[in-house]
Design an enzyme around this catalytic site. Structure first.
Site, PDB file in Angstrom:
ATOM      1  N   ASP A   1     -18.331  18.069 -15.396  1.00 18.89           N
ATOM      2  CA  ASP A   1     -17.904  19.472 -15.943  1.00 18.89           C
ATOM      3  C   ASP A   1     -18.873  19.829 -17.184  1.00 18.89           C
ATOM      4  OD1 ASP A   1     -15.823  19.805 -13.869  1.00 18.89           O
ATOM      5  OD2 ASP A   1     -14.597  18.782 -15.062  1.00 18.89           O
TER       6      ASP A   1
ATOM      7  N   LYS B   1      -7.696  12.767 -13.966  1.00 20.48           N
ATOM      8  CA  LYS B   1      -9.057  12.666 -14.551  1.00 20.48           C
ATOM      9  C   LYS B   1      -8.831  11.508 -15.694  1.00 20.48           C
ATOM     10  CE  LYS B   1     -10.814  17.333 -13.615  1.00 20.48           C
ATOM     11  NZ  LYS B   1     -11.622  18.394 -14.231  1.00 20.48           N
TER      12      LYS B   1
END
Length: 277
Positions: free
Chosen positions: A107, A70
Site C-alpha cells: 500500500d 493486516k
C-alpha cells in the site's frame, strides 16, 4: 517461474465479496501467460486465520490481505519487511520455495507510485483526512515525498494522539486539527482522503477555486462528491483504483517473480469491473 506451474493465490478478509483483487490479479496472469495460476477471494476472519495458514501447501504462491487481517497475520510470518513493520500492517504474503512466509506492505509504495504517475514526486506539505489504518499508510508514504508539515484532520483527541504517535514513529512532522475545520485541508498542495464512503461529501461545497491535488482512496462508488467537485474545479484527482492497481502490481511481481507486471491491463480490468457493478 515456469508457465506450466500450477500456483494458487487469493485475497483474504472479512467481508471479502466486494474485493476487486481477483479481477486485477487474474488480468495480470492472463497477460503474463500464467495459464495454470488461480486467484480467489476467501472469507477469513481473525479467528480463522491461523487455521487457514495450517492448510497452506506448496501450491500456494501468495496472499493479499485486507481488513481485519493486516495486523493479525504478523505473528504467523517468518519475516516482515521494514515497510510493513513501520505501520504494523501486512497486506502481502509470499510463500517461498523453501516454505517461508514473507510479509510486506505494498500500500505504501503503491501510494507513492500512484502519485508519481500523476506527476507528483515531492510536496512541501500535505493534509490527511482521517486517522485509520489507511491514514497511517498515507503518513508512511508522505515520509518519502513530503518535505514539510502534514496536518491530519480527525474526530477525537484519541485519534489525534494516534496520528501524532505515527508521525513520530515514521519521522513525519504531524500536526492535528479538528474535523470541524476539515475544509481548511482543501487548500493544501496535496490532500489525501482516507475516510469511509460519504464522510467527505459535506466538504465538496468547500473546494477552492483552484484546488491542487486530491488523492481519494475510495473507488466504489466513484467519483465521490468531493472528487467530482474537485475535478470540476480543475484540480488533479488520484483515485482509489489508482492505489488498488499500483499496490496489486507490486503484489503480482512479488508472487510471480515477473516484472514488470501489466499495469495497463490490470487497470482496464478494474475499470470494466467497476463499470459493470
Amino acid at each position: 517461474m515456469e508457465n506450466v506451474k500450477h500456483k494458487r493465490a487469493a485475497v483474504l478478509g472479512s467481508p471479502i465479496a466486494h474485493s476487486l483483487s481477483p479481477v486485477l490479479h487474474r488480468a495480470a496472469y492472463a497477460e503474463l501467460g500464467l495459464s495454470g495460476w488461480t486467484y480467489d477471494r476467501i472469507e477469513v476472519d481473525e479467528a480463522g486465520l491461523p487455521g487457514f495458514f495450517e492448510q497452506v501447501g506448496p501450491e500456494w504462491a501468495g496472499l493479499s490481505l485486507t481488513m481485519p487481517l493486516k495486523r493479525a497475520v504478523i505473528p504467523l510470518l517468518d519475516e516482515v519487511s521494514d515497510t510493513a513493520a513501520a505501520v504494523d500492517a501486512v497486506n502481502t504474503v509470499v510463500f517461498t520455495e523453501d516454505g517461508r512466509r514473507l510479509g510486506d506492505n505494498t500500500d505504501i509504495p503503491g501510494i507513492v507510485a500512484a502519485l508519481r504517475e500523476h506527476g507528483i514526486e515531492q510536496v512541501g506539505s500535505a493534509a490527511v483526512l482521517g486517522a485509520g489504518a489507511t491514514a497511517s499508510s498515507a503518513l508512511a508514504a508522505l515520509a518519502r515525498i513530503c518535505t514539510g508539515e502534514v496536518v491530519a484532520y480527525v474526530r477525537s483527541a484519541a485519534r489525534a494522539a494516534e496520528m501524532r504517535q505515527w508521525g513520530r514513529r515514521l519521522d513525519v512532522e504531524v500536526r492535528t486539527a479538528d474535523w470541524a475545520d476539515a475544509a481548511e485541508a482543501l487548500h493544501a498542495s496535496l490532500v489525501i482522503a482516507t475516510t469511509p464512503a460519504g464522510t467527505t461529501d459535506a466538504l465538496a461545497a468547500a473546494v477552492p477555486e483552484r484546488p491542487a491535488t486530491l488523492f481519494d482512496v475510495l473507488y466504489d462508488p466513484w467519483p465521490t462528491d468531493l472528487a467530482a467537485r474537485w475535478s470540476m474545479a480543475g484540480g488533479a484527482v488520484v483515485s482509489g483504483l489508482d492505489l488498488l492497481v499500483h499496490q496489486a502490481v507490486l503484489q503480482v511481481e512479488q508472487m510471480t517473480g515477473r516484472t514488470p507486471a501489466p499495469l495497463d491491463a490490470m487497470r482496464r480490468a478494474g475499470e470494466k469491473a467497476l463499470a459493470d457493478r
